[in-house]
Scaffold this motif. Structure first.
Motif, PDB file in Angstrom:
ATOM      1  N   UNK A 165     -18.375 -47.929 -79.000  1.00 13.31           N
ATOM      2  CA  UNK A 165     -17.461 -48.868 -78.415  1.00 13.31           C
ATOM      3  C   UNK A 165     -18.429 -48.658 -76.838  1.00 13.31           C
ATOM      4  N   UNK A 166     -18.339 -47.323 -76.328  1.00 13.44           N
ATOM      5  CA  UNK A 166     -18.766 -47.137 -74.673  1.00 13.44           C
ATOM      6  C   UNK A 166     -20.015 -47.370 -74.702  1.00 13.44           C
ATOM      7  N   UNK A 167     -21.003 -46.820 -75.225  1.00 13.65           N
ATOM      8  CA  UNK A 167     -21.875 -47.431 -75.442  1.00 13.65           C
ATOM      9  C   UNK A 167     -22.794 -48.246 -74.302  1.00 13.65           C
ATOM     10  N   UNK A 168     -22.550 -49.357 -74.533  1.00 14.78           N
ATOM     11  CA  UNK A 168     -22.820 -51.102 -74.125  1.00 14.78           C
ATOM     12  C   UNK A 168     -22.365 -50.790 -71.875  1.00 14.78           C
ATOM     13  N   UNK A 169     -21.277 -49.803 -71.989  1.00 17.44           N
ATOM     14  CA  UNK A 169     -20.792 -49.675 -70.823  1.00 17.44           C
ATOM     15  C   UNK A 169     -21.767 -49.148 -69.553  1.00 17.44           C
ATOM     16  N   UNK A 170     -21.277 -49.589 -68.899  1.00 14.38           N
ATOM     17  CA  UNK A 170     -21.828 -48.724 -66.999  1.00 14.38           C
ATOM     18  C   UNK A 170     -21.432 -47.423 -66.895  1.00 14.38           C
ATOM     19  N   UNK A 171     -21.903 -46.077 -66.506  1.00  9.93           N
ATOM     20  CA  UNK A 171     -22.011 -45.002 -67.093  1.00  9.93           C
ATOM     21  C   UNK A 171     -21.043 -44.900 -66.035  1.00  9.93           C
ATOM     22  N   UNK A 172     -20.447 -46.089 -64.976  1.00  7.91           N
ATOM     23  CA  UNK A 172     -19.429 -45.690 -63.517  1.00  7.91           C
ATOM     24  C   UNK A 172     -18.402 -44.767 -65.268  1.00  7.91           C
ATOM     25  N   UNK A 173     -17.959 -45.418 -66.517  1.00 13.33           N
ATOM     26  CA  UNK A 173     -16.877 -45.146 -67.175  1.00 13.33           C
ATOM     27  C   UNK A 173     -16.555 -43.780 -67.302  1.00 13.33           C
ATOM     28  N   UNK A 174     -17.599 -42.669 -66.960  1.00 16.90           N
ATOM     29  CA  UNK A 174     -17.776 -41.450 -67.850  1.00 16.90           C
ATOM     30  C   UNK A 174     -16.679 -40.928 -66.070  1.00 16.90           C
ATOM     31  N   UNK A 175     -15.734 -40.251 -66.562  1.00 17.98           N
ATOM     32  CA  UNK A 175     -15.626 -39.031 -65.450  1.00 17.98           C
ATOM     33  C   UNK A 175     -16.107 -38.282 -65.010  1.00 17.98           C
ATOM     34  N   UNK A 176     -15.749 -38.180 -63.209  1.00 18.19           N
ATOM     35  CA  UNK A 176     -16.625 -37.504 -62.184  1.00 18.19           C
ATOM     36  C   UNK A 176     -18.000 -38.633 -61.966  1.00 18.19           C
ATOM     37  N   UNK A 177     -17.961 -39.934 -62.404  1.00 23.50           N
ATOM     38  CA  UNK A 177     -19.505 -40.030 -62.116  1.00 23.50           C
ATOM     39  C   UNK A 177     -19.317 -41.285 -61.205  1.00 23.50           C
ATOM     40  N   UNK A 178     -19.084 -41.185 -60.272  1.00 25.02           N
ATOM     41  CA  UNK A 178     -19.183 -41.846 -58.669  1.00 25.02           C
ATOM     42  C   UNK A 178     -19.914 -42.446 -57.864  1.00 25.02           C
ATOM     43  N   UNK A 179     -20.103 -42.654 -56.377  1.00 22.89           N
ATOM     44  CA  UNK A 179     -21.237 -43.624 -56.684  1.00 22.89           C
ATOM     45  C   UNK A 179     -22.127 -42.401 -56.496  1.00 22.89           C
ATOM     46  N   UNK A 180     -22.383 -41.841 -55.523  1.00 27.05           N
ATOM     47  CA  UNK A 180     -22.978 -40.513 -55.376  1.00 27.05           C
ATOM     48  C   UNK A 180     -24.000 -40.050 -56.845  1.00 27.05           C
ATOM     49  N   UNK A 181     -23.341 -39.807 -57.677  1.00 30.22           N
ATOM     50  CA  UNK A 181     -24.038 -39.181 -59.175  1.00 30.22           C
ATOM     51  C   UNK A 181     -24.218 -40.383 -59.527  1.00 30.22           C
ATOM     52  N   UNK A 182     -23.575 -41.737 -59.785  1.00 40.01           N
ATOM     53  CA  UNK A 182     -24.304 -43.312 -60.197  1.00 40.01           C
ATOM     54  C   UNK A 182     -25.635 -43.399 -59.650  1.00 40.01           C
ATOM     55  N   UNK A 183     -25.953 -43.309 -58.085  1.00 38.60           N
ATOM     56  CA  UNK A 183     -27.142 -43.810 -57.414  1.00 38.60           C
ATOM     57  C   UNK A 183     -28.292 -42.713 -58.330  1.00 38.60           C
ATOM     58  N   UNK A 184     -27.851 -41.049 -58.404  1.00 38.94           N
ATOM     59  CA  UNK A 184     -28.924 -40.522 -58.897  1.00 38.94           C
ATOM     60  C   UNK A 184     -29.607 -40.523 -59.905  1.00 38.94           C
ATOM     61  N   UNK A 185     -28.498 -41.786 -61.565  1.00 38.48           N
ATOM     62  CA  UNK A 185     -28.576 -41.945 -62.209  1.00 38.48           C
ATOM     63  C   UNK A 185     -29.694 -42.614 -62.501  1.00 38.48           C
ATOM     64  N   UNK A 186     -28.926 -43.342 -61.298  1.00 44.63           N
ATOM     65  CA  UNK A 186     -29.699 -44.971 -61.831  1.00 44.63           C
ATOM     66  C   UNK A 186     -31.411 -44.677 -61.109  1.00 44.63           C
ATOM     67  N   UNK A 187     -31.578 -43.712 -60.077  1.00 42.95           N
ATOM     68  CA  UNK A 187     -33.016 -43.488 -59.733  1.00 42.95           C
ATOM     69  C   UNK A 187     -33.822 -43.349 -61.365  1.00 42.95           C
ATOM     70  N   UNK A 188     -33.595 -42.470 -62.467  1.00 45.12           N
ATOM     71  CA  UNK A 188     -34.167 -42.320 -63.265  1.00 45.12           C
ATOM     72  C   UNK A 188     -33.915 -43.494 -64.610  1.00 45.12           C
ATOM     73  N   UNK A 189     -33.466 -44.265 -63.778  1.00 42.66           N
ATOM     74  CA  UNK A 189     -32.941 -45.781 -64.910  1.00 42.66           C
ATOM     75  C   UNK A 189     -32.353 -46.064 -65.509  1.00 42.66           C
ATOM     76  N   UNK A 190     -30.806 -44.694 -65.374  1.00 43.73           N
ATOM     77  CA  UNK A 190     -29.395 -44.877 -66.518  1.00 43.73           C
ATOM     78  C   UNK A 190     -28.434 -46.093 -65.725  1.00 43.73           C
ATOM     79  N   UNK A 191     -28.926 -47.210 -66.238  1.00 41.55           N
ATOM     80  CA  UNK A 191     -27.159 -47.458 -66.243  1.00 41.55           C
ATOM     81  C   UNK A 191     -26.326 -47.903 -66.520  1.00 41.55           C
ATOM     82  N   UNK A 192     -26.621 -47.693 -68.323  1.00 46.57           N
ATOM     83  CA  UNK A 192     -25.314 -47.545 -69.077  1.00 46.57           C
ATOM     84  C   UNK A 192     -24.723 -46.038 -69.540  1.00 46.57           C
ATOM     85  N   UNK A 193     -23.737 -45.930 -70.119  1.00 47.15           N
ATOM     86  CA  UNK A 193     -23.692 -44.649 -71.085  1.00 47.15           C
ATOM     87  C   UNK A 193     -24.256 -44.621 -72.104  1.00 47.15           C
ATOM     88  N   UNK A 194     -24.964 -45.695 -72.972  1.00 49.69           N
ATOM     89  CA  UNK A 194     -26.612 -45.702 -73.408  1.00 49.69           C
ATOM     90  C   UNK A 194     -27.916 -44.496 -73.402  1.00 49.69           C
TER      91      UNK A 194
END
Length: 467
Positions: free
Chosen positions: A183-212
């Motif tokens: 269910x959650x693999x296709x969702x945006x990584x921000x669905x996970x508690x604790x992934x706010x704008x700052x953490x999402x940006x850090x993850x985006x820089x290494x190519x992480x956009x989805x839970x997968x």
């Protein structure tokens, strides 16, 4: 170390009341049903607390500035809020939840977890928990006079909360055991508690956009990216590994009050008088909860939006207004406020359920530092200067001797406009009065599911941004 294991059956339920504050306003104000409604600070520097789904179509969201919300949706009704009404509806819902299970964990007025394993039910099949959830939804609608809630049921708190968001508003989703990751693999990584704008940006820089994408990273990589605790948590949650229990009582960590102002405040005596007022509110709450605290914190946001906090810790806890006020005033002296203050707040933390009675008293007399403090009268605070705590707030319940019950449509230039309607009437007429019209008075919040008409006098008008 064994990873956290979710339950074998979907026995954790999450309920989230839909656009709660705005929905209560639409329930009680027939003329606003089906129309955009925004609840929050109504001034130029106010912040949106809740937007109705009609307002969200225009891009209005919680935590957005009211100024931006007005630019996106100028035709919405902007209301300052009625916390008595919100608390009343929340109590009705929480009572239903506690009838369902002894293990209820409220997260806010409009949101809670319920442990169905402690409920006495035995059928936790998808069909069984769906029936429980639907019965609860029907009960919420009846108990609150028509409010809706979205419900998710799953094997963990994380997945139950995700499920409740999937079909809003008025949704119901059960996640069968074993299907969580799918269910959650296709969702945006921000669905996970604790992934706010700052953490999402850090993850985006290494190519992480989805839970997968997140799942593809090792635990060591995540720890290097965001730190030990956060990285470990993300590693498990992206795999739907969550075994956190439902905790019936959530311990308060602090008590605080803060306000954002329409105009920058520079008058030192005014700031000190506001601190005294907030210290009174904080200590009243402490005393009502039979708590005390050791750490007094002052929060100041300056004209340039920089936020400064100053704290001081006592050797023993206190709930005395004079003590909290005196220490908060001293903390204010450490901040350069000459450019103007946009936000001011006072808080007490380090809470305990006891008070050191002789902290400021020795042999029945005041300690020396307290005794020397001059007993000067506090300056009167002209809150009209702040554009806040007006006598008539947008959305406020009122009663007119001739026209009956209604609510404040708006006020200004010495006049107040009222729409005369209640939850049980059709949309009503609009009338304008002088602000000091003796026939017009505040009105108490009345449960629309229990009483047809509101007749009691409201003793206190809520001022926005009180935390």
């Amino acid at each position: 170390m064994r990873p956290p294991r979710p339950r074998a059956e979907p026995t954790i339920l999450h309920v989230d009341l839909d656009a709660f504050f705005a929905a209560v306003e639409q329930r009680d104000k027939p003329s606003l049903r089906g129309k955009p409604v925004v609840v929050g600070g109504v001034g130029g520097r106010g912040v949106v607390s809740t937007a109705s789904y009609e307002a969200r179509l225009y891009g209005v969201r919680s935590a957005m500035s009211t100024a931006e919300a007005r630019s996106r949706c100028p035709h919405a009704a902007y209301l300052s809020g009625r916390f008595d009404a919100y608390r009343q509806a929340s109590r009705a819902v929480m009572s239903l939840l506690r009838d369902l299970s002894p293990l209820v964990e409220p997260l806010s007025l409009d949101e809670a977890f319920v442990d169905l394993a402690a409920s006495g039910h035995t059928d936790f099949s998808v069909a069984g928990v769906t029936e429980i959830a639907q019965t609860l939804k029907d009960g919420v609608r009846e108990a609150t006079g028509g409010l809706t809630g979205s419900v998710g049921v799953a094997t963990s708190k994380f997945m139950a909360k995700v499920a409740s968001e999937l079909d809003k508003p008025d949704g119901l989703c059960v996640v069968p055991a074993g299907t969580e990751q799918e269910l959650i693999r296709p969702m945006k990584v921000s669905v996970i508690p604790g992934v706010g704008p700052a953490t999402a940006e850090r993850l985006r820089r290494v190519g992480v956009h989805t839970v997968a994408d997140l799942e593809a990273l090792s635990q060591d990589e995540l720890v290097r990216l965001v730190g030990q605790a956060h990285g470990t948590s993300l590693y498990h949650l992206c795999r739907a590994q969550d075994d956190r229990p439902v905790v019936a009582e959530r311990e308060a960590k602090s008590v605080s009050v803060e306000d954002t102002y329409d105009t920058d405040l520079v008058d030192r005596r005014l700031l000190e008088a506001l601190i005294d007022r907030y210290a009174t509110r904080v200590t009243e709450r402490l005393q009502k909860a039979r708590l005390s605290g050791r750490t007094i914190t002052l929060k100041v946001r300056l004209h340039d939006f920089s936020t400064h906090t100053r704290s001081t810790t006592l050797p023993s806890p206190t709930d005395r207004t004079r003590t909290v006020s005196r220490l908060a005033r001293a903390l204010l002296a450490e901040v350069d406020t000459s450019g103007g203050v946009r936000l001011l707040g006072v808080g007490v933390s380090g809470l305990a359920d006891w008070i050191q009675e002789d902290l400021f008293e020795i042999d029945g007399t005041l300690a020396e530092d307290e005794e020397r403090e001059p007993a000067e009268e506090l300056p009167a605070v002209d809150l009209s200067r702040l554009g806040r705590d007006r006598r008539w707030s947008p959305g406020q319940d009122v009663q007119h001797e001739e026209h009956g019950p209604g609510w404040v449509w708006g006020s200004g230039r010495g006049r107040v406009t009222v729409r005369f309607e209640t939850a049980q009437t059709p949309p009503g007429p609009v009338r304008t009065f002088l602000v000091d019209d003796p026939a017009l008075s505040p009105r108490a919040v009345v449960d629309p599911a229990a009483e047809p008409e509101a007749t009691r006098v409201q003793t206190e008008v809520w001022g926005p941004s009180e935390v």
